[in-house]
Design a protein around this motif. Structure first.
Motif, PDB file in Angstrom:
ATOM      1  N   GLY A  98       0.879   5.165 -16.676  1.00  0.00           N
ATOM      2  CA  GLY A  98       1.733   6.134 -16.017  1.00  0.00           C
ATOM      3  C   GLY A  98       1.130   7.476 -15.711  1.00  0.00           C
ATOM      4  O   GLY A  98       1.847   8.469 -15.677  1.00  0.00           O
ATOM      5  N   GLY A  99      -0.176   7.566 -15.496  1.00  0.00           N
ATOM      6  CA  GLY A  99      -0.770   8.841 -15.147  1.00  0.00           C
ATOM      7  C   GLY A  99      -0.363   9.319 -13.768  1.00  0.00           C
ATOM      8  O   GLY A  99      -0.418  10.503 -13.461  1.00  0.00           O
ATOM      9  N   MET A 100       0.017   8.368 -12.897  1.00  0.00           N
ATOM     10  CA  MET A 100       0.486   8.702 -11.560  1.00  0.00           C
ATOM     11  C   MET A 100       1.814   8.005 -11.315  1.00  0.00           C
ATOM     12  O   MET A 100       2.202   7.095 -12.040  1.00  0.00           O
ATOM     13  N   ILE A 101       2.520   8.449 -10.291  1.00  0.00           N
ATOM     14  CA  ILE A 101       3.738   7.766  -9.868  1.00  0.00           C
ATOM     15  C   ILE A 101       3.303   6.652  -8.923  1.00  0.00           C
ATOM     16  O   ILE A 101       3.068   6.875  -7.738  1.00  0.00           O
ATOM     17  N   TYR A 102       3.150   5.465  -9.478  1.00  0.00           N
ATOM     18  CA  TYR A 102       2.654   4.336  -8.699  1.00  0.00           C
ATOM     19  C   TYR A 102       3.831   3.646  -8.031  1.00  0.00           C
ATOM     20  O   TYR A 102       4.777   3.215  -8.689  1.00  0.00           O
ATOM     21  N   GLN A 103       3.794   3.531  -6.716  1.00  0.00           N
ATOM     22  CA  GLN A 103       4.880   2.937  -5.938  1.00  0.00           C
ATOM     23  C   GLN A 103       4.340   1.751  -5.146  1.00  0.00           C
ATOM     24  O   GLN A 103       3.861   1.908  -4.020  1.00  0.00           O
ATOM     25  N   PRO A 104       4.407   0.548  -5.718  1.00  0.00           N
ATOM     26  CA  PRO A 104       3.924  -0.631  -4.992  1.00  0.00           C
ATOM     27  C   PRO A 104       5.000  -1.209  -4.068  1.00  0.00           C
ATOM     28  O   PRO A 104       6.143  -1.426  -4.480  1.00  0.00           O
ATOM     29  N   TYR A 105       4.640  -1.438  -2.825  1.00  0.00           N
ATOM     30  CA  TYR A 105       5.544  -2.054  -1.849  1.00  0.00           C
ATOM     31  C   TYR A 105       4.932  -3.383  -1.404  1.00  0.00           C
ATOM     32  O   TYR A 105       3.713  -3.548  -1.407  1.00  0.00           O
ATOM     33  N   CYS A 106       5.774  -4.314  -0.997  1.00  0.00           N
ATOM     34  CA  CYS A 106       5.259  -5.583  -0.503  1.00  0.00           C
ATOM     35  C   CYS A 106       5.942  -5.955   0.806  1.00  0.00           C
ATOM     36  O   CYS A 106       7.094  -5.578   1.057  1.00  0.00           O
ATOM     37  N   TYR A 107       5.210  -6.664   1.629  1.00  0.00           N
ATOM     38  CA  TYR A 107       5.759  -7.223   2.854  1.00  0.00           C
ATOM     39  C   TYR A 107       5.154  -8.605   3.029  1.00  0.00           C
ATOM     40  O   TYR A 107       4.093  -8.912   2.491  1.00  0.00           O
TER      41      TYR A 107
ATOM     42  N   GLU B  73       1.198   5.463  -3.135  1.00  0.00           N
ATOM     43  CA  GLU B  73       1.943   4.419  -2.403  1.00  0.00           C
ATOM     44  C   GLU B  73       0.977   3.303  -2.050  1.00  0.00           C
ATOM     45  O   GLU B  73      -0.032   3.524  -1.395  1.00  0.00           O
ATOM     46  N   HIS B  74       1.323   2.107  -2.467  1.00  0.00           N
ATOM     47  CA  HIS B  74       0.431   0.972  -2.284  1.00  0.00           C
ATOM     48  C   HIS B  74       1.167  -0.147  -1.543  1.00  0.00           C
ATOM     49  O   HIS B  74       2.163  -0.678  -2.046  1.00  0.00           O
ATOM     50  N   TYR B  75       0.698  -0.496  -0.359  1.00  0.00           N
ATOM     51  CA  TYR B  75       1.340  -1.528   0.457  1.00  0.00           C
ATOM     52  C   TYR B  75       0.525  -2.809   0.368  1.00  0.00           C
ATOM     53  O   TYR B  75      -0.655  -2.849   0.725  1.00  0.00           O
ATOM     54  N   LEU B  76       1.188  -3.857  -0.124  1.00  0.00           N
ATOM     55  CA  LEU B  76       0.506  -5.117  -0.396  1.00  0.00           C
ATOM     56  C   LEU B  76       1.159  -6.260   0.369  1.00  0.00           C
ATOM     57  O   LEU B  76       2.390  -6.360   0.425  1.00  0.00           O
ATOM     58  N   ARG B  77       0.333  -7.083   0.918  1.00  0.00           N
ATOM     59  CA  ARG B  77       0.840  -8.211   1.684  1.00  0.00           C
ATOM     60  C   ARG B  77       0.973  -9.431   0.785  1.00  0.00           C
ATOM     61  O   ARG B  77       0.032  -9.806   0.087  1.00  0.00           O
ATOM     62  N   LEU B  78       2.154 -10.038   0.795  1.00  0.00           N
ATOM     63  CA  LEU B  78       2.374 -11.303   0.114  1.00  0.00           C
ATOM     64  C   LEU B  78       2.438 -12.406   1.163  1.00  0.00           C
ATOM     65  O   LEU B  78       2.796 -12.167   2.314  1.00  0.00           O
TER      66      LEU B  78
END
Length: 484
Positions: free
Chosen positions: A210-219, A180-185
């Motif tokens: 796709g070696g991992m389930i990458y879940q990018p989120y932004c706020y 889970e990756h939380y990124l600020r825009l």
């Protein structure tokens, strides 16, 4: 009025035009005679008073004794002058994403980062960029070796060295790992969208592997807020064992395995999740065709290596080829509902859709009969007669639906599809034979950049005239007829 005249100054574009006119050996009057362009308009371009249309610009450039590289540089100056540096930079960033997407795949041949049992010193501070990154990678590596590994982080892509190492780790471990990756825009600043597009490009680099389930989120946040400046450790990485807090420059970190601190970090991520949205939703191979089929009714415009020809597929062609494959009934129903239902057909006729493709992609279809956007197990190569019929049908839609791009001017990779939907979302797919990626972007400003880029292809001089498109189709039909 006189004061406005005084404020007009030559631009880099107008100065370069003046130089090339001088080097051509022609007077403005002679160039006007040769090109049929207005003499006053040419003079106004030279003074910076007037920015020409694309047709005007191309006719003017045809007179100049310049190299292709000089023409490309002059075109860049023209686009900057016409649309502004901000839009120019955004379109350049989108172009980079499109041309480089297949190159984001990595092949891990040997581990170059820690992947065994890593000892971390807890309740201690670490200094130095290399030591901090080793601590972060060590925490990730230990987590990846556990059952149902789960990693959460707010570390941005500015820490390039760390994410280069993470990309190497991706190929070494199970696809069960969740990252889970939380990124600020940022918003409201002149350069913020372009900066956000750079974040998107890095997200796609992570997503396609796709070696991992990458879940990018932004706020969203305002740039230069006090939050980061006031916080000693604004960035965080959390695993089931450790929490690592990083400073703004990534050069110092604090590591802890204390349960209370781990709970505080988990609470922080829970709150962050409430204000965030998914930045790129990755679609797995099983649901990929379903996504493409169900987006048909929302199709607005696309940029693809090969022309989208699904509108010419008949039910007989589809049903005859979908044989002996898993879930045949479900797939047939999905295709029928998506491409052949009366209400879908009506919508397709009404919507002002545009499909931009490459000449190489057109020739590939004619030669092989394979459609890139239809999985091979669902649609085997079309016969020569079927290809000729589809190409003849395609001709009537040139100009209104089809636009062709010169691959020498824009390198659209063989496996790429960029589809902008009228619900303001965007599908990005890279359908290589051995590895496939499909992601959905829903963040509106990012999607709008893809919409703008596809619409701007004519303005950037990247599309061919309709007569050239028809000639390319006729050439394909001729070759097929000769070999029939």
């Amino acid at each position: 009025m006189a004061s406005k005249e005084k404020n007009i100054r030559p631009t880099e574009f107008s100065r370069r035009i003046s130089e090339y006119i001088s080097e051509s050996g022609y007077t403005v009057y002679k160039i006007s005679q040769i090109t049929g362009l207005g003499r006053t308009a040419i003079q106004h371009i030279m003074s910076g008073k007037f920015v020409p249309t694309r047709d005007f610009f191309d006719k003017l450039c045809a007179v100049f004794p310049i190299t292709p590289a000089q023409k490309e540089e002059l075109t860049d100056l023209y686009i900057k002058q016409k649309f502004g540096n901000k839009i120019y930079c955004e379109r350049k960033q989108i172009r980079s994403i499109i041309e480089n997407l297949p190159q984001y795949y990595i092949n891990v041949q040997r581990p170059t980062v820690p992947h065994g049992t890593v000892e971390l010193h807890c309740e201690k501070a670490v200094t130095g960029l290399l030591n901090v990154n080793q601590s972060v990678i060590g925490a990730i590596s230990r987590e990846l070796q556990k059952e149902n590994p789960h990693i959460l982080t707010t570390i941005p892509f500015g820490n390039k060295l760390m994410f280069d190492n993470v990309l190497q780790l991706i190929g070494l471990f199970s696809s069960d790992a969740v990252f889970e990756h939380y990124l600020r825009l940022f918003k409201y600043g002149d350069d913020d969208l372009n900066e956000n597009l750079r974040v998107l490009e890095d997200v796609l680099k992570m997503s396609v592997n796709g070696g991992m389930i990458y879940q990018p989120y932004c706020y969203y946040a305002y740039k230069n807020t006090d939050d980061d400046n006031l916080s000693v450790f604004p960035y965080c990485l959390l695993t089931s064992e450790y929490v690592v807090f990083l400073t703004l420059d990534y050069r110092s970190a604090a590591i802890s395995s204390d349960k209370r601190i781990l709970d505080i970090a988990r609470s922080h991520f829970e709150k962050l999740r409430l204000i965030s949205s998914v930045m790129v939703e990755t679609v797995d191979n099983k649901n990929m065709f379903d996504i493409f089929a169900r987006s048909t009714g929302m199709y607005d415009k696309s940029l693809e290596y090969q022309p989208c020809l699904t509108r010419y597929l008949t039910w007989d062609i589809i049903s005859a080829r979908i044989k002996d494959i898993p879930e045949r009934g479900y797939i047939l129903k999905t295709v029928k509902d998506s491409f052949f239902a009366a209400e879908r057909a009506g919508a397709a006729e009404e919507q002002p859709a545009v499909n931009v493709f490459t000449r190489s992609g057109l020739e590939q279809f004619a030669e092989t009969g394979c459609m890139v956007n239809m999985p091979g197990q669902l649609l085997e190569p079309l016969s020569v007669s079927e290809r000729i019929a589809i190409l003849n049908s395609m001709k009537k839609d040139v100009g209104s639906y089809y636009k062709m791009i010169d691959k020498n001017k824009l390198n659209v990779p063989d496996f790429i599809q960029i589809i902008y939907l009228n619900n303001q979302s965007c599908i990005i797919a890279c359908l290589m034979e051995d590895r496939k990626f499909c992601g959905i972007i829903s963040e509106r400003s990012l999607c709008g950049s893809f919409d703008d880029f596809i619409r701007s292809l004519y303005e950037n001089g990247l599309t061919a005239d309709d007569s050239e498109v028809l000639a390319a189709i006729d050439e394909c039909i001729k070759r097929l007829s000769e070999n029939k």
